[in-house]
Design an enzyme around this catalytic site. Structure first.
Site, PDB file in Angstrom:
ATOM      1  N   CYS A   1       0.840  -1.208   0.000  1.00  0.00           N
ATOM      2  CA  CYS A   1       0.000   0.000   0.000  1.00  0.00           C
ATOM      3  C   CYS A   1       0.872   1.254   0.000  1.00  0.00           C
ATOM      4  O   CYS A   1       1.542   1.542   0.990  1.00  0.00           O
ATOM      5  CB  CYS A   1      -0.897  -0.057   1.236  1.00  0.00           C
ATOM      6  SG  CYS A   1      -1.680   1.496   1.677  1.00  0.00           S
TER       7      CYS A   1
ATOM      8  N   CYS B   1       0.133   3.814   2.687  1.00  0.00           N
ATOM      9  CA  CYS B   1       0.595   3.340   3.999  1.00  0.00           C
ATOM     10  C   CYS B   1       2.035   3.769   4.253  1.00  0.00           C
ATOM     11  O   CYS B   1       2.392   4.147   5.370  1.00  0.00           O
ATOM     12  CB  CYS B   1       0.488   1.820   4.109  1.00  0.00           C
ATOM     13  SG  CYS B   1      -1.202   1.203   4.049  1.00  0.00           S
TER      14      CYS B   1
END
Length: 111
Positions: A33, A36
């Site tokens: 991600c 993230c």
């Protein structure tokens, strides 16, 4: 409290989050991600800035039980717990000011 982000697993979730008598920010993330990765330094900052906050991170793929319990549908996701109860949550990447606003509503910042 710890001034760094502690990685935890499903097996540790009850003890580290639900049975914690203080305030815990659970950060749900995934290595694949991109947003993230942008959030990680902000999580480190929160862990060191707020003395009465414990910050834990759970990688979503190997920890589906905690993800389901917290009703996390996308990453990154933040769930703030006080005395084992969820009190606030945000999904998606956020900037430090938005995180500060969320945390300041529940905590006192470090001086």
């Amino acid at each position: 409290m710890s001034s760094s982000v502690s990685p935890i697993t499903d097996a540790e979730f009850d003890q580290e989050v639900l049975q914690n008598p203080g305030t815990v920010l659970a950060y749900f993330w995934a290595p694949w991600c991109g947003p993230c990765r942008l959030m990680s330094p902000i999580m480190d900052w929160a862990a060191s800035h707020y003395t009465d906050l414990k910050v834990v991170k759970l990688e979503v793929d190997p920890n589906p039980e905690s993800v389901a319990r917290c009703k996390v549908e996308g990453v990154p996701a933040l769930v703030l717990f006080r005395d084992g109860q969820p009190v606030d949550s945000i999904e998606g990447a956020i900037a430090k000011p938005k995180l500060t606003t969320m945390l300041d509503a529940h905590l006192s910042p470090a001086v």
